[in-house]
Design a protein around this motif. Structure first.
Motif, PDB file in Angstrom:
ATOM      1  N   PRO A 227       0.736  -1.066  -0.039  1.00 25.67           N
ATOM      2  CA  PRO A 227      -0.057  -0.050  -0.055  1.00 25.67           C
ATOM      3  C   PRO A 227       0.756   1.167  -0.046  1.00 25.67           C
ATOM      4  O   PRO A 227       0.289   2.382  -0.360  1.00 25.67           O
ATOM      5  N   ALA A 228       2.223   1.265   0.416  1.00 20.88           N
ATOM      6  CA  ALA A 228       2.911   2.256   0.399  1.00 20.88           C
ATOM      7  C   ALA A 228       3.600   2.906  -1.013  1.00 20.88           C
ATOM      8  O   ALA A 228       4.096   3.962  -0.948  1.00 20.88           O
ATOM      9  N   TRP A 265      -8.888   4.469   0.681  1.00 22.56           N
ATOM     10  CA  TRP A 265      -9.631   3.921   1.862  1.00 22.56           C
ATOM     11  C   TRP A 265      -8.883   2.848   2.366  1.00 22.56           C
ATOM     12  O   TRP A 265      -8.767   2.829   3.621  1.00 22.56           O
ATOM     13  N   TRP A 266      -8.283   2.124   1.888  1.00 22.46           N
ATOM     14  CA  TRP A 266      -7.368   0.980   2.241  1.00 22.46           C
ATOM     15  C   TRP A 266      -6.046   1.426   3.119  1.00 22.46           C
ATOM     16  O   TRP A 266      -6.098   0.896   4.204  1.00 22.46           O
ATOM     17  N   ARG A 267      -5.663   2.530   2.797  1.00 21.66           N
ATOM     18  CA  ARG A 267      -4.595   3.062   3.386  1.00 21.66           C
ATOM     19  C   ARG A 267      -5.169   3.511   4.730  1.00 21.66           C
ATOM     20  O   ARG A 267      -4.335   3.274   5.892  1.00 21.66           O
ATOM     21  N   MET A 268      -6.266   4.130   4.861  1.00 20.89           N
ATOM     22  CA  MET A 268      -6.607   4.860   5.950  1.00 20.89           C
ATOM     23  C   MET A 268      -7.172   3.642   6.858  1.00 20.89           C
ATOM     24  O   MET A 268      -7.056   3.768   8.190  1.00 20.89           O
ATOM     25  N   THR A 269      -7.469   2.522   6.317  1.00 18.18           N
ATOM     26  CA  THR A 269      -8.034   1.443   7.136  1.00 18.18           C
ATOM     27  C   THR A 269      -6.796   0.716   8.095  1.00 18.18           C
ATOM     28  O   THR A 269      -7.142   0.403   9.094  1.00 18.18           O
ATOM     29  N   ALA A 270      -5.834   0.694   7.125  1.00 17.14           N
ATOM     30  CA  ALA A 270      -4.579  -0.137   7.485  1.00 17.14           C
ATOM     31  C   ALA A 270      -3.869   1.024   8.525  1.00 17.14           C
ATOM     32  O   ALA A 270      -3.461   0.714   9.741  1.00 17.14           O
ATOM     33  N   ALA A 271      -3.968   2.324   8.383  1.00 17.74           N
ATOM     34  CA  ALA A 271      -3.402   3.181   9.263  1.00 17.74           C
ATOM     35  C   ALA A 271      -4.236   2.905  10.391  1.00 17.74           C
ATOM     36  O   ALA A 271      -3.243   3.200  11.827  1.00 17.74           O
ATOM     37  N   ALA A 272      -5.363   3.098  10.609  1.00 14.48           N
ATOM     38  CA  ALA A 272      -6.083   2.968  11.910  1.00 14.48           C
ATOM     39  C   ALA A 272      -5.806   1.578  12.546  1.00 14.48           C
ATOM     40  O   ALA A 272      -5.537   1.715  13.643  1.00 14.48           O
ATOM     41  N   ARG A 273      -5.562   0.476  12.044  1.00 13.77           N
ATOM     42  CA  ARG A 273      -4.956  -0.623  12.649  1.00 13.77           C
ATOM     43  C   ARG A 273      -3.884  -0.573  13.239  1.00 13.77           C
ATOM     44  O   ARG A 273      -3.531  -1.013  14.492  1.00 13.77           O
ATOM     45  N   LEU A 274      -2.777   0.147  12.583  1.00  9.11           N
ATOM     46  CA  LEU A 274      -1.452   0.501  12.978  1.00  9.11           C
ATOM     47  C   LEU A 274      -1.467   1.191  14.371  1.00  9.11           C
ATOM     48  O   LEU A 274      -0.639   1.055  15.341  1.00  9.11           O
ATOM     49  N   LEU A 275      -2.385   2.313  14.276  1.00 10.06           N
ATOM     50  CA  LEU A 275      -2.400   3.023  15.471  1.00 10.06           C
ATOM     51  C   LEU A 275      -3.173   2.302  16.558  1.00 10.06           C
ATOM     52  O   LEU A 275      -2.578   2.683  17.721  1.00 10.06           O
ATOM     53  N   ARG A 276      -3.835   1.362  16.373  1.00  8.82           N
ATOM     54  CA  ARG A 276      -4.431   0.611  17.629  1.00  8.82           C
ATOM     55  C   ARG A 276      -3.411  -0.305  18.120  1.00  8.82           C
ATOM     56  O   ARG A 276      -3.519  -0.562  19.200  1.00  8.82           O
ATOM     57  N   THR A 277      -2.531  -0.874  17.157  1.00  8.02           N
ATOM     58  CA  THR A 277      -1.876  -2.018  17.546  1.00  8.02           C
ATOM     59  C   THR A 277      -0.308  -1.668  17.727  1.00  8.02           C
ATOM     60  O   THR A 277       0.528  -2.591  18.181  1.00  8.02           O
ATOM     61  N   SER A 278       0.311  -0.488  17.480  1.00  5.08           N
ATOM     62  CA  SER A 278       1.411   0.022  17.376  1.00  5.08           C
ATOM     63  C   SER A 278       1.566   1.265  17.958  1.00  5.08           C
ATOM     64  O   SER A 278       0.919   2.086  18.037  1.00  5.08           O
ATOM     65  N   ASP A 279       2.909   1.468  18.608  1.00  4.61           N
ATOM     66  CA  ASP A 279       3.435   2.618  19.146  1.00  4.61           C
ATOM     67  C   ASP A 279       4.399   3.156  18.319  1.00  4.61           C
ATOM     68  O   ASP A 279       5.218   4.185  18.860  1.00  4.61           O
ATOM     69  N   ALA A 280       4.361   2.956  17.015  1.00  8.28           N
ATOM     70  CA  ALA A 280       5.455   3.500  16.195  1.00  8.28           C
ATOM     71  C   ALA A 280       5.181   5.033  15.952  1.00  8.28           C
ATOM     72  O   ALA A 280       4.126   5.668  16.090  1.00  8.28           O
ATOM     73  N   PRO A 281       6.277   5.699  16.007  1.00  6.49           N
ATOM     74  CA  PRO A 281       5.876   7.052  15.669  1.00  6.49           C
ATOM     75  C   PRO A 281       5.283   7.527  14.346  1.00  6.49           C
ATOM     76  O   PRO A 281       5.015   6.518  13.453  1.00  6.49           O
ATOM     77  N   LEU A 282       4.497   8.609  14.489  1.00  8.18           N
ATOM     78  CA  LEU A 282       3.496   8.809  13.176  1.00  8.18           C
ATOM     79  C   LEU A 282       4.134   8.901  11.848  1.00  8.18           C
ATOM     80  O   LEU A 282       3.747   8.762  10.780  1.00  8.18           O
ATOM     81  N   ARG A 283       5.440   9.457  11.865  1.00  9.79           N
ATOM     82  CA  ARG A 283       6.212   9.797  10.630  1.00  9.79           C
ATOM     83  C   ARG A 283       6.453   8.267  10.067  1.00  9.79           C
ATOM     84  O   ARG A 283       6.442   8.019   8.759  1.00  9.79           O
ATOM     85  N   SER A 284       6.815   7.274  10.865  1.00 13.46           N
ATOM     86  CA  SER A 284       7.123   5.777  10.437  1.00 13.46           C
ATOM     87  C   SER A 284       5.821   5.358   9.934  1.00 13.46           C
ATOM     88  O   SER A 284       5.807   4.711   8.877  1.00 13.46           O
ATOM     89  N   LEU A 285       4.624   5.372  10.515  1.00 10.90           N
ATOM     90  CA  LEU A 285       3.424   4.771  10.284  1.00 10.90           C
ATOM     91  C   LEU A 285       2.989   5.519   8.966  1.00 10.90           C
ATOM     92  O   LEU A 285       2.406   4.804   8.118  1.00 10.90           O
ATOM     93  N   ALA A 286       3.047   6.914   8.723  1.00 10.91           N
ATOM     94  CA  ALA A 286       2.636   7.384   7.546  1.00 10.91           C
ATOM     95  C   ALA A 286       3.380   6.769   6.448  1.00 10.91           C
ATOM     96  O   ALA A 286       2.879   6.508   5.297  1.00 10.91           O
ATOM     97  N   VAL A 289       1.991   3.424   4.931  1.00 14.58           N
ATOM     98  CA  VAL A 289       0.697   3.413   4.103  1.00 14.58           C
ATOM     99  C   VAL A 289       0.934   4.465   2.933  1.00 14.58           C
ATOM    100  O   VAL A 289      -0.022   5.126   2.483  1.00 14.58           O
ATOM    101  N   GLY A 290       2.224   4.972   2.687  1.00 14.94           N
ATOM    102  CA  GLY A 290       2.273   5.458   1.416  1.00 14.94           C
ATOM    103  C   GLY A 290       2.408   7.101   1.467  1.00 14.94           C
ATOM    104  O   GLY A 290       2.409   7.929   0.337  1.00 14.94           O
ATOM    105  N   TYR A 291       2.658   7.719   2.724  1.00 16.19           N
ATOM    106  CA  TYR A 291       2.971   9.254   2.873  1.00 16.19           C
ATOM    107  C   TYR A 291       4.265   9.689   3.136  1.00 16.19           C
ATOM    108  O   TYR A 291       4.458   9.213   4.139  1.00 16.19           O
ATOM    109  N   THR A 292       4.785  10.388   2.402  1.00 19.61           N
ATOM    110  CA  THR A 292       6.147  10.835   2.916  1.00 19.61           C
ATOM    111  C   THR A 292       6.041  11.997   3.873  1.00 19.61           C
ATOM    112  O   THR A 292       7.103  12.518   4.408  1.00 19.61           O
TER     113      THR A 292
END
Length: 316
Positions: A227-228, A265-286, A289-292
């Motif tokens: 997705p990235a 839609w899928w990127r945002m769905t995957a991002a929501a799951r990562l936010l719920r299950t991971s404490d990775a920094p937002l920059r890494s999480l972004a 899912v395909g956002y620089t």
């Protein structure tokens, strides 16, 4: 990951619940409607009747599987005329009727005696889904899917049922780890069988057709696999083996939205799951899912979910 595996992994939340229940006739049990869940019933021995508010009762036999992808309320009984026990409302009754809303994983065997009549053994359970991000693939499913037992058909489903029933009936070392995995396998086999059967019909439509359409499936797998990646309609069309315009029309017809709309839609769905299950920094999480740009990601996420990523993480 392939599309179906990804859908199950991302849209299911928490741990699935299950119970191995033995009823002695006469018996009747209501299962409450619980939005945001998907339930199943597998008849391991004997027979019973399934009753629902707006359909004729029908009989289930040994090996039959019933899947309720939208958490629809229903009743099981040894006979359509048997008085029904109301749905339970507390954790002590989870294995019988409130199994959909238990706060923790349930793996139990329950024996409910009637008057010593014929025995029916049922494997029942539920999966909790994220109602705010339910995948459109699941939304297209009917309220009830009945997979009747047929000799020699669906061997993988039968094997998963047998293994799950054995673990629940006779818990051993490792059962707590085995049961959730087997429940996920059961869900995947049910969905796989359903979509395979639908796609084999004359002129299938929607996701049943999409999952049987090589060009669209190739594009979906590309999105879910990476997705990235900086996907464009042209790049996805190349994955599908079609030119841009025919691919875009075909994708929108079968999926119900344009390729880039589904990608976002899928990127945002995957991002929501990562936010719920991971404490990775937002920059890494972004980046995952395909956002620089963290700012661009936060803006897109807020448009989709109605709150900033940090607020979503704290809430969930």
């Amino acid at each position: 990951m392939d599309v179906l595996s990804d859908v199950v992994a991302v849209t299911r939340t928490g741990r699935p619940r299950s119970a191995h229940v033995r009823w002695h006739a006469p018996w009747g049990q209501e299962f409450a409607s619980v939005p945001g869940s998907a339930g199943f019933q597998v008849i391991l021995r004997g027979s019973c009747w399934l009753l629902s508010p707006d359909a004729e009762p029908f009989q289930l036999g040994t090996g039959d599987v019933v899947f309720l992808p939208h958490g629809r309320g229903h009743t099981l009984a040894d006979s359509p005329g048997t008085p029904v026990t109301a749905a339970a409302c507390g954790p002590d009754e989870v294995p019988l009727s409130a199994i959909h809303v238990a706060g923790t994983h349930v793996s139990d065997t329950v024996d409910r005696s009637g008057d010593g009549g014929p025995v029916t053994v049922v494997l029942c359970g539920a999966y909790q889904l994220d109602p705010s991000r339910t995948h459109p693939l699941l939304l297209t499913l009917p309220d009830l899917i009945h997979l009747p037992a047929r000799a020699g058909r669906h061997p993988e489903l039968s094997a998963a049922v047998s293994l799950l029933a054995a673990e629940l009936e006779n818990p051993r070392l490792g059962t707590d780890a085995a049961v959730p995995v087997l429940l996920d396998a059961l869900l995947l086999y049910i969905l796989r069988i359903w979509f395979n059967e639908q796609s084999s019909q004359v002129n299938p439509t929607g996701w049943a057709a999409a999952l049987n359409d090589p060009p669209v499936t190739a594009a979906l797998h590309a999105i879910h696999r990476d997705p990235a990646s900086p996907w464009t309609v042209a790049k996805l069309a190349a994955e599908s083996g079609l030119s841009r315009a025919p691919f875009a029309r075909r994708f929108a017809l079968l999926i119900g939205q344009p390729p880039i709309g589904y990608l976002t839609w899928w990127r945002m769905t995957a991002a929501a799951r990562l936010l719920r299950t991971s404490d990775a920094p937002l920059r890494s999480l972004a980046a995952q899912v395909g956002y620089t740009s963290e700012f661009a990601f936060a803006s897109a996420f807020k448009r989709t979910h109605g709150m900033a990523p940090g607020a979503y993480r704290r809430k969930n």
